[in-house]
Structures are given as structure tokens and as C-alpha cells.
Design a protein around this motif. Structure first.
Motif, PDB file in Angstrom:
ATOM      1  N   ALA A  25       0.834  -1.211   0.000  1.00  0.00           N
ATOM      2  CA  ALA A  25       0.000   0.000   0.000  1.00  0.00           C
ATOM      3  C   ALA A  25       0.870   1.263   0.000  1.00  0.00           C
ATOM      4  CB  ALA A  25      -0.935  -0.018   1.202  1.00  0.00           C
ATOM      5  N   LYS A  26       1.952   1.195   0.779  1.00  0.00           N
ATOM      6  CA  LYS A  26       2.853   2.344   0.903  1.00  0.00           C
ATOM      7  C   LYS A  26       3.472   2.728  -0.441  1.00  0.00           C
ATOM      8  CE  LYS A  26       6.581   3.058   4.144  1.00  0.00           C
ATOM      9  NZ  LYS A  26       7.276   2.409   5.272  1.00  0.00           N
ATOM     10  N   ARG A  27       3.713   1.730  -1.292  1.00  0.00           N
ATOM     11  CA  ARG A  27       4.329   2.071  -2.588  1.00  0.00           C
ATOM     12  C   ARG A  27       3.276   2.302  -3.680  1.00  0.00           C
ATOM     13  NH1 ARG A  27       7.073  -3.735  -4.419  1.00  0.00           N
ATOM     14  NH2 ARG A  27       5.241  -4.448  -5.558  1.00  0.00           N
ATOM     15  N   GLY A  28       1.992   2.327  -3.273  1.00  0.00           N
ATOM     16  CA  GLY A  28       0.934   2.708  -4.215  1.00  0.00           C
ATOM     17  C   GLY A  28       0.238   1.571  -4.920  1.00  0.00           C
ATOM     18  N   ASP A  29       0.489   0.325  -4.489  1.00  0.00           N
ATOM     19  CA  ASP A  29      -0.197  -0.819  -5.112  1.00  0.00           C
ATOM     20  C   ASP A  29      -1.653  -0.886  -4.649  1.00  0.00           C
ATOM     21  OD1 ASP A  29       2.084  -1.608  -6.471  1.00  0.00           O
ATOM     22  OD2 ASP A  29       2.784  -2.852  -4.813  1.00  0.00           O
ATOM     23  N   GLU A  30      -2.460  -1.575  -5.442  1.00  0.00           N
ATOM     24  CA  GLU A  30      -3.898  -1.722  -5.143  1.00  0.00           C
ATOM     25  C   GLU A  30      -4.064  -2.979  -4.279  1.00  0.00           C
ATOM     26  OE1 GLU A  30      -7.361   0.415  -5.923  1.00  0.00           O
ATOM     27  OE2 GLU A  30      -5.401   0.798  -6.823  1.00  0.00           O
ATOM     28  N   VAL A  31      -4.588  -2.807  -3.060  1.00  0.00           N
ATOM     29  CA  VAL A  31      -4.662  -3.933  -2.117  1.00  0.00           C
ATOM     30  C   VAL A  31      -6.120  -4.279  -1.811  1.00  0.00           C
ATOM     31  CG1 VAL A  31      -4.046  -4.747   0.197  1.00  0.00           C
ATOM     32  CG2 VAL A  31      -2.435  -3.318  -1.079  1.00  0.00           C
ATOM     33  N   TYR A  32      -6.451  -5.570  -1.892  1.00  0.00           N
ATOM     34  CA  TYR A  32      -7.785  -6.074  -1.552  1.00  0.00           C
ATOM     35  C   TYR A  32      -7.676  -7.027  -0.374  1.00  0.00           C
ATOM     36  CZ  TYR A  32      -9.711  -4.165  -5.856  1.00  0.00           C
ATOM     37  OH  TYR A  32     -10.123  -3.300  -6.850  1.00  0.00           O
ATOM     38  N   MET A  33      -8.580  -6.885   0.591  1.00  0.00           N
ATOM     39  CA  MET A  33      -8.641  -7.811   1.734  1.00  0.00           C
ATOM     40  C   MET A  33     -10.008  -8.502   1.688  1.00  0.00           C
ATOM     41  SD  MET A  33      -6.985  -5.181   4.552  1.00  0.00           S
ATOM     42  CE  MET A  33      -7.210  -6.224   5.980  1.00  0.00           C
ATOM     43  N   ALA A  34     -10.006  -9.806   1.423  1.00  0.00           N
ATOM     44  CA  ALA A  34     -11.259 -10.564   1.347  1.00  0.00           C
ATOM     45  C   ALA A  34     -11.379 -11.446   2.584  1.00  0.00           C
ATOM     46  CB  ALA A  34     -11.282 -11.421   0.090  1.00  0.00           C
ATOM     47  N   ILE A  35     -12.571 -11.467   3.179  1.00  0.00           N
ATOM     48  CA  ILE A  35     -12.789 -12.244   4.404  1.00  0.00           C
ATOM     49  C   ILE A  35     -13.956 -13.199   4.174  1.00  0.00           C
ATOM     50  CG2 ILE A  35     -13.300 -12.133   6.859  1.00  0.00           C
ATOM     51  CD1 ILE A  35     -12.052  -9.310   6.797  1.00  0.00           C
ATOM     52  N   ALA A  36     -13.690 -14.495   4.354  1.00  0.00           N
ATOM     53  CA  ALA A  36     -14.685 -15.511   4.000  1.00  0.00           C
ATOM     54  C   ALA A  36     -15.862 -15.550   4.973  1.00  0.00           C
ATOM     55  CB  ALA A  36     -14.017 -16.879   3.921  1.00  0.00           C
ATOM     56  N   THR A  37     -15.588 -15.602   6.273  1.00  0.00           N
ATOM     57  CA  THR A  37     -16.680 -15.754   7.240  1.00  0.00           C
ATOM     58  C   THR A  37     -16.889 -14.471   8.041  1.00  0.00           C
ATOM     59  OG1 THR A  37     -15.454 -16.523   9.180  1.00  0.00           O
ATOM     60  CG2 THR A  37     -15.988 -18.182   7.497  1.00  0.00           C
ATOM     61  N   ASN A  38     -18.051 -14.409   8.681  1.00  0.00           N
ATOM     62  CA  ASN A  38     -18.449 -13.149   9.326  1.00  0.00           C
ATOM     63  C   ASN A  38     -18.164 -13.094  10.831  1.00  0.00           C
ATOM     64  OD1 ASN A  38     -20.347 -14.904  10.329  1.00  0.00           O
ATOM     65  ND2 ASN A  38     -22.072 -14.061   9.151  1.00  0.00           N
ATOM     66  N   GLY A  39     -17.488 -14.106  11.363  1.00  0.00           N
ATOM     67  CA  GLY A  39     -17.124 -14.062  12.786  1.00  0.00           C
ATOM     68  C   GLY A  39     -18.304 -14.159  13.736  1.00  0.00           C
ATOM     69  N   ASN A  40     -19.396 -14.779  13.290  1.00  0.00           N
ATOM     70  CA  ASN A  40     -20.639 -14.684  14.074  1.00  0.00           C
ATOM     71  C   ASN A  40     -20.774 -15.690  15.228  1.00  0.00           C
ATOM     72  OD1 ASN A  40     -21.163 -16.975  12.600  1.00  0.00           O
ATOM     73  ND2 ASN A  40     -23.175 -16.331  11.856  1.00  0.00           N
ATOM     74  N   ILE A  41     -19.690 -16.410  15.543  1.00  0.00           N
ATOM     75  CA  ILE A  41     -19.757 -17.221  16.785  1.00  0.00           C
ATOM     76  C   ILE A  41     -18.727 -16.724  17.818  1.00  0.00           C
ATOM     77  CG2 ILE A  41     -20.752 -19.313  15.771  1.00  0.00           C
ATOM     78  CD1 ILE A  41     -17.127 -19.394  16.558  1.00  0.00           C
ATOM     79  N   GLY A  42     -18.053 -15.624  17.504  1.00  0.00           N
ATOM     80  CA  GLY A  42     -16.939 -15.187  18.329  1.00  0.00           C
ATOM     81  C   GLY A  42     -17.272 -14.281  19.494  1.00  0.00           C
ATOM     82  N   SER A  43     -18.252 -14.637  20.297  1.00  0.00           N
ATOM     83  CA  SER A  43     -18.542 -13.802  21.465  1.00  0.00           C
ATOM     84  C   SER A  43     -19.239 -14.603  22.558  1.00  0.00           C
ATOM     85  CB  SER A  43     -19.439 -12.626  21.067  1.00  0.00           C
ATOM     86  OG  SER A  43     -19.763 -11.844  22.204  1.00  0.00           O
ATOM     87  N   TYR A  44     -18.937 -14.239  23.803  1.00  0.00           N
ATOM     88  CA  TYR A  44     -19.669 -14.807  24.941  1.00  0.00           C
ATOM     89  C   TYR A  44     -20.733 -13.837  25.447  1.00  0.00           C
ATOM     90  CZ  TYR A  44     -16.515 -18.758  25.311  1.00  0.00           C
ATOM     91  OH  TYR A  44     -15.823 -19.910  25.050  1.00  0.00           O
ATOM     92  N   ARG A  45     -20.814 -12.659  24.813  1.00  0.00           N
ATOM     93  CA  ARG A  45     -21.699 -11.621  25.350  1.00  0.00           C
ATOM     94  C   ARG A  45     -22.752 -11.143  24.349  1.00  0.00           C
ATOM     95  NH1 ARG A  45     -16.606 -11.179  26.941  1.00  0.00           N
ATOM     96  NH2 ARG A  45     -16.189 -11.163  29.178  1.00  0.00           N
ATOM     97  N   MET A  46     -22.415 -11.165  23.059  1.00  0.00           N
ATOM     98  CA  MET A  46     -23.348 -10.627  22.057  1.00  0.00           C
ATOM     99  C   MET A  46     -24.059 -11.758  21.310  1.00  0.00           C
ATOM    100  SD  MET A  46     -21.183  -7.563  20.300  1.00  0.00           S
ATOM    101  CE  MET A  46     -19.537  -7.599  20.987  1.00  0.00           C
ATOM    102  N   SER A  47     -25.144 -11.392  20.612  1.00  0.00           N
ATOM    103  CA  SER A  47     -25.831 -12.376  19.764  1.00  0.00           C
ATOM    104  C   SER A  47     -25.006 -12.589  18.488  1.00  0.00           C
ATOM    105  CB  SER A  47     -27.226 -11.866  19.394  1.00  0.00           C
ATOM    106  OG  SER A  47     -27.105 -10.774  18.498  1.00  0.00           O
TER     107      SER A  47
END
Ligand SMILES: [Zn+2]
Length: 239
Positions: A25-47
Motif C-alpha cells: 500500500a505504501k508504494r501505491g499498489d492496489e490492495v484487496y482484503m477478502a474475508i470468508a466468514t463473518n465471525g458470528n460465533i466469536g462472542s460470549y456476550r453478544m448475539s
């Protein structure tokens, strides 16, 4: 140059490859970050719905730190499978990013099934994204990109081939990592009794020791996917 990183969960990319992405990114390249799952089991407090929304917002904040594009695939956490929908979604991520170089998990040997599956689906998509008769929302890519695998967590069963000195971008990497607030207090300590911050620091220091380059305090490490078509001189794509 165009760069695509594909992680199984919100925060995997930051842990494994964000220092390298920050260098692109620092040298000006085009960067994409793709994330497969939504993290929806990662909490003991939220739904499930609440934590997925929090994770999405955190991932966007992190991508914004280096001006990267975020691709949010939204599969359920811990339930990523190899099927038509997942293959087409990964193919579309490749077609949107049109990468010269791709980074993802190793397809086997990591502790988490989503990690292995993400690495495997990326492995499949790198070629299928170029095939015209596999139709998705976006046109096929013109060429097969080079694919590099980052380590399994804890560097388990992993022998690095390439080291990226990220000493100069380590602070940016940490800034991205700390965008994932909900991982720090509400999950890793509760679920596993570990500090991911300590793990992150120690893994990068071990890689730097292995690299043995003077002045390198922190390194990220990679293996090149050797399956056909092997990309000659792929290491030249690294920053
Ligand atoms: Zn993960």
C-alpha cells in the motif's frame, strides 16, 4: 500491481500478512482484503447478529488504515464448506481484485477448519476465475496469479520459504490488528485463555530470527503454492 489477501475470519489477514500488505500500500499498489466468514460465533456476550456486525465494522476500519478494499463474503463462522456457492463467491473475489499476487492460508495442517477450507478454496479459485464458461457477476481474469500460503497458527508444521522484513510497517500492522477490539477482550482470552497480542509479537520475532537479516526485528513468512501452473519468478512479486 494488484494484491489480494483472503482470510477465513476477520483478523486472520492482520495477524499473518498485514505488514506485507502495508508495504504494498505504501508504494501505491492496489490492495484487496477478502474475508470468508463473518465471525458470528466469536462472542460470549453478544448475539450472532450483533457480533457479526461488530466484526464487519472492525474489518472495514482495519482495511481503511492502509486504504485497502474490503471484500466481505459473509459465510457463517466455522461452517465454511466446499460447495458451488463458496466456489463461485471466491471466484468472484478474484475477479473483482484481478490480482497479480494472492495470499491465503495453507490448505491443510492449521488448527481451524475454516482456515484450511479458505486456503483450499483460494487454491481452486485462482485458476477457475480465469475460465470464461464459469459465469459469475464479473468477467473472467486474464491470467492465473501467483499464490502464496502464510503459516498455520503457531507456525505449526510450517517451513517458510520467503521472509518479508516488516520492521518498518510493524506499527501499521498493529494498528490494523487493534481495530479488532472484540477479538482482544471478548473472545480470545475467554475462549482459549491466550493473549493473541503476545502470540502475534512472538511469531513475527521468531520469523525475524529465522530470516537472519541484520536490522530485521519483525518478519512475516510465506510458502509459494507449487501446483501447476507454477509462476516463474513469483518471489519478485513480493515487496
Ligand atoms: Zn481465523
Amino acid at each position: 500491481m494488484r494484491v489480494l489477501a483472503i482470510g477465513a475470519h476477520p483478523d486472520d489477514i492482520e495477524f499473518q500478512i498485514a505488514g506485507t500488505l502495508a508495504k504494498y500500500a505504501k508504494r501505491g499498489d492496489e490492495v484487496y482484503m477478502a474475508i470468508a466468514t463473518n465471525g458470528n460465533i466469536g462472542s460470549y456476550r453478544m448475539s450472532k447478529k450483533e457480533i457479526a456486525e461488530v466484526r464487519h465494522a472492525e474489518a472495514q476500519k482495519s482495511a481503511d488504515v492502509i486504504g485497502a478494499h474490503l471484500i466481505w463474503m459473509g459465510f457463517d463462522d466455522e461452517f465454511l464448506f466446499d460447495n458451488e456457492k463458496s466456489r463461485l463467491t471466491f471466484i468472484d473475489a478474484f475477479r473483482v481484485a484481478k490480482p497479480d499476487v494472492v495470499f491465503s492460508h495453507v490448505p491443510s495442517g492449521d488448527y481451524n477448519p475454516d482456515h484450511n477450507m479458505t486456503g483450499y478454496l483460494a487454491f481452486i479459485a485462482r485458476i477457475n476465475a480465469t475460465i470464461k464458461l464459469i459465469e459469475t457477476e464479473h468477467p473472467p481474469m486474464p491470467k492465473v496469479p501467483a499464490l502464496f500460503h502464510w503459516p498455520a497458527l503457531g507456525l505449526a508444521k510450517y517451513i517458510p520459504e520467503y521472509y518479508i522484513d516488516v520492521t518498518d510497517t510493524y506499527e501499521t500492522k498493529k494498528k490494523m490488528w487493534f481495530c479488532h477490539d472484540s477479538q482482544q477482550g471478548d473472545w480470545c482470552k475467554d475462549a482459549f485463555g491466550v493473549s493473541y497480542n503476545d502470540m502475534l509479537e512472538s511469531e513475527l520475532k521468531i520469523a525475524a530470527t529465522q530470516a537472519g537479516t541484520p536490522g530485521c526485528d519483525y518478519a512475516e513468512c510465506l510458502q509459494l503454492c507449487k501446483s501447476w501452473p507454477a509462476i516463474a519468478g513469483a518471489y519478485k512479486l513480493l515487496p
